[in-house]
Design an enzyme around this catalytic site. Structure first.
Site, short mmCIF file in Angstrom:
data_model
loop_
_atom_site.label_atom_id
_atom_site.label_comp_id
_atom_site.label_asym_id
_atom_site.label_seq_id
_atom_site.Cartn_x
_atom_site.Cartn_y
_atom_site.Cartn_z
CG ASP A 45 -1.85 0.82 1.31
OD1 ASP A 45 -2.47 1.32 -0.07
OD2 ASP A 45 -1.88 1.10 2.34
CG ASP A 47 -2.16 7.37 0.78
OD1 ASP A 47 -0.92 8.41 0.26
OD2 ASP A 47 -2.93 7.27 0.22
CG ASP A 338 -2.18 2.14 6.53
OD1 ASP A 338 -2.80 2.47 7.37
OD2 ASP A 338 -2.00 1.87 4.94
#
Length: 524
Positions: A45, A47, A338
């Site tokens: 991922d 961000d 995250d």
């Protein structure tokens, strides 16, 4: 609304590591054995994974712009514009009760152990009255009534929701919307900021202010590529923003372009839909200007031939990705992200991907856990619990005598009841003292919510999800570069109560009864 009217103490930031005897060095923790030699592709991922944000700056920007939307577009009282965002007030893993205007923390058994209404802490009795029936019925804490704060991006939502709820309660009649509508409006105001680009445009304009550079990032990605594995990027951010952020992370002292680090790049993926709907269309993305054109994915040719015409895409679904990576099943793929739901839970549960969760809070959690003062306090609590256990055994022995002999004399019964009354008072006093110390202990991690991974003595709901769905977890993505790409990750032993028999209540009672001079009955 002036900051002083908010009923909480926002003294100092809580996410700084507490100096201690065990500084966290970037360890990667393993819940489920993972042999990297079987992994053909590693994905990321962007961000809060590849791109770590200055959380205080980024969240404050998000909250400030969302408040403006809430007031100027959705017509909430203009006094709310004076609310000052405190990025350290809420933590991940909390649950919003939209109907009641509460924010709660659950343990792994789904008991509510901490709850705020606005910024007012609810008592144990209030929590029990509201939530115990939900827990006992097995109804769960899910949509539509509840919303989980399982991403760093969601923390401003919690603060804004709490602020508006408190303002509504403190100023009757000024906000007509009920709590459920308030939450919808808060979410809508945040979404508007993302849709119109007001947040990401400012980040793109001043990336140095909002994004943290890690000099180990590019070497880590190159190391993975040199190991022979496919490396891919899968992000919900659209191309223009992705290009801006990744270019900033790559820029200093580098030749070429950041896209050279990846074999496949998919932006605008709309996770979790990307992982669930095999019919979502895929578009090729021109990295020069972000323009899109239709594509069917790998069809009638090899993945290498297909990707030779461009490796940047938007949208699509997991079947397109599997084809482009030439993996036959999800177990050959490791995904690092995250977001507990979109990056870890859904990928593991739906597709069987191997997973690594990035938990930036882990550094603070571990450093605090092993800090000398925290350890000393924990040892003190354990000693207090040992004394309480002795009193527990005393109470149990007295209660047992009252029902053990139907021919017990009235005098004997009166004597036992008097001693039992004394023992129960001592037990209550012991519990209160332990409770005070436990509050102090958890306050070392966070002044309101305590340990991220614990709620009282139980694992938190967040910890349970990490354990169930994250094969690995660590504080930052570059920790992957601290070891070989061929690492064999082995899990530690699981422990059940019988594996720690000496700590069980029944063991303590029976051991106490077996001690010399410890009569089954009390002496008169």
């Amino acid at each position: 609304m002036p900051r002083a009217t908010l009923s909480y103490n926002s003294a100092s930031p809580l996410l700084k590591s507490v100096p201690g005897s065990y500084p966290y060095r970037g360890e990667i923790l393993c819940n489920r054995a993972l042999n990297m030699s079987k992994i053909k592709a590693v994905g990321f991922d962007m961000d809060y994974t590849l791109a770590m944000y200055n959380s205080e700056q980024f969240e404050t920007l998000s909250a400030t712009l969302a408040l403006e939307k809430l007031v100027n577009v959705l017509r909430y009282p203009k006094e709310l514009l004076s609310v000052q965002y405190d990025h350290s007030y809420f933590i991940r893993g909390l649950v919003v009760d939209k109907e009641r205007g509460n924010i709660i923390k659950l343990d792994r058994h789904k008991y509510v152990k901490r709850a705020l209404h606005g910024f007012k802490v609810l008592s144990k009795e209030e929590r029990t009255d509201i939530y115990d029936q939900i827990t006992k019925s097995g109804g769960g804490f899910a949509e539509p009534r509840f919303a989980v704060l399982d991403a760093m991006f969601a923390l401003p939502d919690a603060f804004l929701f709490g602020s508006v709820v408190q303002y509504k309660d403190d100023h009757p009649g000024e906000i007509a919307q009920d709590y459920k509508q308030i939450y919808r409006d808060v979410r809508s105001s945040v979404d508007m900021c993302h849709r119109d680009g007001s947040i990401k445009d400012l980040v793109a304009k001043e990336p140095k202010r909002f994004i943290l550079r890690d000099p180990s990032l590019i070497p880590m990605l190159r190391k993975l590529k040199r190991s022979g594995r496919k490396v891919f990027l899968l992000t919900n951010s659209l191309w223009n923003y992705t290009d801006t952020v990744m270019s900033y992370l790559y820029e200093e002292g580098e030749n070429g372009r950041w896209i050279d680090l990846f074999d496949v790049i998919i932006t605008g993926s709309a996770k979790p839909a990307f992982l669930l709907n095999p019919r979502l269309p895929l578009f090729r993305c021109d990295p020069a200007d972000g323009t899109l054109r239709n594509t069917e994915g790998v069809y009638g040719e090899s993945a290498e031939e297909y990707l030779s015409r461009g490796k940047c895409f938007q949208g699509g679904n997991y079947t397109h990705l599997h084809d482009m990576l030439s993996v036959s099943n999800g177990t050959q793929l490791l995904y690092v992200g995250d977001h507990i739901y979109s990056d870890v839970l859904r990928t593991k549960r739906t597709l069987g991907w191997r997973t690594m969760l990035i938990v930036p809070e882990l550094e603070h959690e571990i450093n605090t856990l092993y800090d000398e003062k925290t350890r000393s306090l924990r040892e003190e609590i354990e000693e207090m619990r040992d004394k309480r256990n002795d009193i527990d055994e005393w109470v149990d022995r007295l209660e047992g005598e009252l029902v053990s002999d139907e021919n017990v004399t009235p005098a004997r019964s009166a004597h036992v009841r008097q001693e039992l009354s004394t023992a129960r008072k001592e037990l209550q006093s012991s519990r209160e003292q332990i409770g005070t110390r436990v509050e102090e202990y958890h306050g070392r991690f966070h002044r309101i919510w305590g340990q991220l991974f614990k709620t009282g003595m139980q694992n938190s709901r967040f910890a349970e999800q990490v354990e169930n769905y994250a094969c690995l977890y660590t504080s930052r993505v570059t920790n992957i570069g601290l070891v070989s790409p061929e690492m064999y990750w082995r899990a530690m032993n699981d422990l059940m109560p019988h594996d720690r028999l000496s700590k069980s209540p029944m063991y303590r009672v029976l051991s106490r009864r077996a001690e010399p001079g410890c009569s089954k009955f009390v002496d008169e």
